[in-house]
Design a protein around this motif. Structure first.
Motif, PDB file in Angstrom:
ATOM      1  N   VAL A 126       0.844  -1.200   0.000  1.00  0.00           N
ATOM      2  CA  VAL A 126       0.000   0.000   0.000  1.00  0.00           C
ATOM      3  C   VAL A 126       0.874   1.243   0.000  1.00  0.00           C
ATOM      4  O   VAL A 126       1.802   1.359   0.798  1.00  0.00           O
ATOM      5  CB  VAL A 126      -0.905   0.015   1.258  1.00  0.00           C
ATOM      6  N   LYS A 127       0.577   2.138  -0.944  1.00  0.00           N
ATOM      7  CA  LYS A 127       1.336   3.393  -0.975  1.00  0.00           C
ATOM      8  C   LYS A 127       0.944   4.239   0.218  1.00  0.00           C
ATOM      9  O   LYS A 127      -0.207   4.200   0.636  1.00  0.00           O
ATOM     10  CB  LYS A 127       0.986   4.178  -2.247  1.00  0.00           C
ATOM     11  N   PRO A 128       1.849   5.040   0.783  1.00  0.00           N
ATOM     12  CA  PRO A 128       1.434   5.893   1.883  1.00  0.00           C
ATOM     13  C   PRO A 128       0.330   6.843   1.429  1.00  0.00           C
ATOM     14  O   PRO A 128       0.324   7.268   0.272  1.00  0.00           O
ATOM     15  CB  PRO A 128       2.701   6.672   2.243  1.00  0.00           C
ATOM     16  N   GLU A 129      -0.610   7.130   2.356  1.00  0.00           N
ATOM     17  CA  GLU A 129      -1.782   7.929   1.989  1.00  0.00           C
ATOM     18  C   GLU A 129      -1.368   9.258   1.340  1.00  0.00           C
ATOM     19  O   GLU A 129      -1.982   9.715   0.393  1.00  0.00           O
ATOM     20  CB  GLU A 129      -2.641   8.185   3.213  1.00  0.00           C
ATOM     21  N   ALA A 130      -0.296   9.863   1.866  1.00  0.00           N
ATOM     22  CA  ALA A 130       0.125  11.164   1.349  1.00  0.00           C
ATOM     23  C   ALA A 130       0.407  11.107  -0.151  1.00  0.00           C
ATOM     24  O   ALA A 130       0.162  12.050  -0.883  1.00  0.00           O
ATOM     25  CB  ALA A 130       1.357  11.635   2.093  1.00  0.00           C
ATOM     26  N   ASP A 131       0.907   9.948  -0.642  1.00  0.00           N
ATOM     27  CA  ASP A 131       1.232   9.821  -2.067  1.00  0.00           C
ATOM     28  C   ASP A 131      -0.018   9.750  -2.939  1.00  0.00           C
ATOM     29  O   ASP A 131       0.016  10.075  -4.109  1.00  0.00           O
ATOM     30  CB  ASP A 131       2.027   8.531  -2.324  1.00  0.00           C
ATOM     31  N   ARG A 132      -1.103   9.242  -2.364  1.00  0.00           N
ATOM     32  CA  ARG A 132      -2.300   9.028  -3.177  1.00  0.00           C
ATOM     33  C   ARG A 132      -3.307  10.163  -3.043  1.00  0.00           C
ATOM     34  O   ARG A 132      -4.301  10.208  -3.733  1.00  0.00           O
ATOM     35  CB  ARG A 132      -2.982   7.720  -2.743  1.00  0.00           C
ATOM     36  N   LYS A 133      -3.035  11.050  -2.101  1.00  0.00           N
ATOM     37  CA  LYS A 133      -3.987  12.106  -1.758  1.00  0.00           C
ATOM     38  C   LYS A 133      -4.186  13.070  -2.922  1.00  0.00           C
ATOM     39  O   LYS A 133      -3.226  13.509  -3.542  1.00  0.00           O
ATOM     40  CB  LYS A 133      -3.380  12.838  -0.558  1.00  0.00           C
ATOM     41  N   GLN A 134      -5.464  13.402  -3.195  1.00  0.00           N
ATOM     42  CA  GLN A 134      -5.711  14.402  -4.237  1.00  0.00           C
ATOM     43  C   GLN A 134      -5.504  15.795  -3.646  1.00  0.00           C
ATOM     44  O   GLN A 134      -5.989  16.076  -2.552  1.00  0.00           O
ATOM     45  CB  GLN A 134      -7.146  14.278  -4.749  1.00  0.00           C
ATOM     46  N   PRO A 135      -4.821  16.684  -4.381  1.00  0.00           N
ATOM     47  CA  PRO A 135      -4.570  18.013  -3.841  1.00  0.00           C
ATOM     48  C   PRO A 135      -5.819  18.885  -3.909  1.00  0.00           C
ATOM     49  O   PRO A 135      -6.772  18.561  -4.608  1.00  0.00           O
ATOM     50  CB  PRO A 135      -3.488  18.562  -4.773  1.00  0.00           C
ATOM     51  N   GLY A 136      -5.808  19.991  -3.192  1.00  0.00           N
ATOM     52  CA  GLY A 136      -6.867  20.987  -3.344  1.00  0.00           C
ATOM     53  C   GLY A 136      -7.885  20.989  -2.230  1.00  0.00           C
ATOM     54  O   GLY A 136      -8.787  21.812  -2.232  1.00  0.00           O
ATOM     55  N   TYR A 137      -7.804  20.085  -1.287  1.00  0.00           N
ATOM     56  CA  TYR A 137      -8.784  20.059  -0.198  1.00  0.00           C
ATOM     57  C   TYR A 137      -8.089  20.393   1.120  1.00  0.00           C
ATOM     58  O   TYR A 137      -6.999  19.901   1.394  1.00  0.00           O
ATOM     59  CB  TYR A 137      -9.435  18.675  -0.088  1.00  0.00           C
ATOM     60  N   GLU A 138      -8.745  21.206   1.920  1.00  0.00           N
ATOM     61  CA  GLU A 138      -8.153  21.565   3.215  1.00  0.00           C
ATOM     62  C   GLU A 138      -8.798  20.829   4.377  1.00  0.00           C
ATOM     63  O   GLU A 138      -8.164  20.594   5.397  1.00  0.00           O
ATOM     64  CB  GLU A 138      -8.277  23.078   3.436  1.00  0.00           C
ATOM     65  N   THR A 139     -10.072  20.486   4.247  1.00  0.00           N
ATOM     66  CA  THR A 139     -10.756  19.839   5.379  1.00  0.00           C
ATOM     67  C   THR A 139     -11.025  18.352   5.114  1.00  0.00           C
ATOM     68  O   THR A 139     -11.617  17.674   5.936  1.00  0.00           O
ATOM     69  CB  THR A 139     -12.114  20.513   5.647  1.00  0.00           C
ATOM     70  N   LEU A 140     -10.584  17.895   3.936  1.00  0.00           N
ATOM     71  CA  LEU A 140     -10.808  16.485   3.567  1.00  0.00           C
ATOM     72  C   LEU A 140      -9.500  15.867   3.119  1.00  0.00           C
ATOM     73  O   LEU A 140      -8.604  16.582   2.660  1.00  0.00           O
ATOM     74  CB  LEU A 140     -11.769  16.379   2.378  1.00  0.00           C
ATOM     75  N   VAL A 141      -9.425  14.549   3.209  1.00  0.00           N
ATOM     76  CA  VAL A 141      -8.391  13.815   2.473  1.00  0.00           C
ATOM     77  C   VAL A 141      -9.144  12.971   1.450  1.00  0.00           C
ATOM     78  O   VAL A 141      -9.978  12.140   1.822  1.00  0.00           O
ATOM     79  CB  VAL A 141      -7.557  12.910   3.408  1.00  0.00           C
ATOM     80  N   VAL A 142      -8.877  13.226   0.186  1.00  0.00           N
ATOM     81  CA  VAL A 142      -9.572  12.482  -0.868  1.00  0.00           C
ATOM     82  C   VAL A 142      -8.546  11.634  -1.610  1.00  0.00           C
ATOM     83  O   VAL A 142      -7.520  12.138  -2.065  1.00  0.00           O
ATOM     84  CB  VAL A 142     -10.280  13.438  -1.851  1.00  0.00           C
ATOM     85  N   THR A 143      -8.825  10.340  -1.678  1.00  0.00           N
ATOM     86  CA  THR A 143      -7.911   9.429  -2.370  1.00  0.00           C
ATOM     87  C   THR A 143      -8.700   8.556  -3.335  1.00  0.00           C
ATOM     88  O   THR A 143      -9.887   8.299  -3.108  1.00  0.00           O
ATOM     89  CB  THR A 143      -7.191   8.500  -1.363  1.00  0.00           C
ATOM     90  N   SER A 144      -8.036   8.122  -4.401  1.00  0.00           N
ATOM     91  CA  SER A 144      -8.677   7.187  -5.336  1.00  0.00           C
ATOM     92  C   SER A 144      -7.746   6.017  -5.560  1.00  0.00           C
ATOM     93  O   SER A 144      -6.615   6.205  -6.008  1.00  0.00           O
ATOM     94  CB  SER A 144      -8.942   7.873  -6.670  1.00  0.00           C
TER      95      SER A 144
END
Ligand SMILES: CCCCCC/C=C/C(=O)SCCNC(=O)CCNC(=O)[C@H](O)C(C)(C)COP(=O)(O)OP(=O)(O)OC[C@H]1O[C@@H](n2cnc3c(N)ncnc32)[C@H](O)[C@@H]1OP(=O)(O)O
Length: 415
Positions: A126-144
């Motif tokens: 599993v890649k670390p969450e930070a690597d998969r995180k979509q940019p542009g959100y401040e109050t959410l972590v969005v990953t796909s």
């Protein structure tokens, strides 16, 4: 294909078993599109299985039986003699699948391997969450990932309370094609959730998940939203909040793909009411479900005035929505608001294994099934949403509401 299966078996089975597992290429009888997708998944499961740790004889027999059923159909060989123990065990496992269709067997094989992979050594892949995180959100972590878009509310220090967009320039427009970028996204959570849902509805994921970071799923509306009064006055604030609320809930009503809530901890207020608009709700045994609207001088939203009586019956809905009865996860499940409860210690592992398997189902079929289930209610839900939002607009101006919010903010009251 035969080689792949052979290699799988060579790791696990004694030589006496090998010969019977040299099977011909797949014979599939499905539409071209479905065949391509399914065969690809199956082939990837066959190669994945080679990397697994030994899963034990019972599972190996299941894999063998599903493989034979998927490639050859129902058991078609004579029953081995009673002393041929190994081949008899294999024959029994295959024969037990009866007339299970080939495509179902193939899907079950893929699901089984997927479950085994994520419960063995998947963490190292599993890649670390930070690597998969979509940019542009401040109050959410969005990953796909794995055909799943995960929208995680990320204000753990504030129990994931949901903030209003107030001073920023950009605002979600239901009909616009606005999509988030680093610079122009509003930081507040209602808007960010709407933007994330809108993006998820168009991305190539099969399913979408809403969850929370930390010990809470969400404590609902951020009560400090009520303190930011614009120069136009409190009536204007109530009006714009009602519009925001209606747009927010409409996003859930209109969301086209399977939407799953992974309720990792207690849920309060609007984070509970919108659950009636989700397709599946998985809850940790630690989760609770609380809608203390009367305590706060407010009234129900999120279409719960309609969905809750429909889900749990009017009497149980009234206890929650009028009297603010807090439900445990088990109670919420018994009343149909929650699909399934998992022990907190294994919650994440079990839920994500399940979701990864679901995300491999044909996405278009899932979309259409959701449409068929939900579409005839959409207009009604929108009308209910508008009515609930109007009622709240008035409630927010009442002394009952103002006092309740002040009591929380001045630390005199907590739920
Ligand atoms: C567009 C507008 C639409 C509005 C729609 C209408 C929606 C209605 C609702 O959602 S009603 C529900 C509103 N929520 C609440 O009333 C919950 C209030 N919070 C609490 O009662 C408690 O914080 C708690 C029971 C959730 C948790 O208690 P505890 O475990 O003791 O933690 P703390 O209270 O210390 O909380 C830590 C930290 O978070 C802040 N916080 C928690 N919830 C909220 C909230 N809903 N709004 C604002 N802030 C919240 C809390 O103040 C603490 O902050 P601090 O560390 O003191 O800075």
């Amino acid at each position: 294909m035969a080689g792949a299966a052979g290699r799988v078996v060579r790791r696990w089975y004694p030589s006496v078993l090998r010969s019977s597992l040299q099977v011909p290429a797949l014979q599939l009888h499905m539409s071209k599109t479905a065949m391509r997708a399914s065969q690809k998944d199956f082939e990837s499961a066959l190669s994945q299985v080679k990397r697994l740790k030994d899963p034990g004889n019972e599972v190996k027999l299941k894999l063998y039986a599903l493989y034979k059923q998927a490639t050859e159909g129902p058991c078609n060989t004579p029953k081995p003699g009673v002393f041929d123990l190994i081949n008899k065990a294999k024959w029994d496992a295959w024969n037990a699948l009866g007339s299970l269709p080939k495509e179902t067997a193939r899907q079950n094989y893929v699901d089984l391997v997927s479950g085994l992979s994520s419960s063995s050594d998947s963490s190292s892949q599993v890649k670390p969450e930070a690597d998969r995180k979509q940019p542009g959100y401040e109050t959410l972590v969005v990953t796909s990932e794995d055909s799943i878009t995960k929208i995680m509310m990320n204000r753990p220090a504030k129990k994931n309370a949901i903030t209003i967009q107030c001073l920023r320039v950009h605002k979600y427009q239901p009909s616009s094609s606005f999509s988030p970028t680093h610079s122009d996204v509003p930081s507040e959570m209602y808007n960010e959730i709407m933007l994330a849902l809108k993006a998820a509805s168009k991305d190539d994921s099969a399913i979408t998940v809403l969850t929370g970071n930390g010990d809470y799923y969400s404590s609902g509306n951020d009560l400090s939203n009520f303190t930011d009064i614009p120069p136009e006055g409190i009536e204007e604030k109530a009006k714009s909040s009602a519009i925001l609320l209606r747009d927010f809930v409409d996003c859930f009503i209109d969301f086209p793909k399977p939407l799953i809530a992974v309720v990792n901890g207690p849920a309060v207020g609007i984070s509970v009411t919108i659950l009636g608009l989700f397709d599946t709700v998985y809850a940790s045994s630690r989760a609770t479900f609380h809608t203390p609207f009367s305590h706060l001088g407010q009234s129900p939203e999120g279409c719960s005035s309609y969905t809750f009586p429909k889900i749990m019956g009017p009497a149980k809905a009234a206890e929650m929505l009028i009297f603010g009865k807090k439900l445990t996860a088990a109670e919420a499940c018994a009343q149909g608001l929650v699909t399934e409860v998992f022990p907190d210690s294994t919650f994440q592992k079990e839920v994500w294994t399940r979701l990864k398997a679901y995300s491999k189902l044909p996405p278009n079929a899932m979309r259409i099934s959701k449409q068929v289930i939900r579409n005839r209610e959409k207009e009604k839900l929108r009308a209910i949403n508008a009515e609930e939002s109007r009622a709240l607009q008035e409630r927010w101006l009442s002394d009952e509401c103002t006092n309740a919010v002040m009591n929380f903010l001045t630390r005199k009251a907590k739920l």
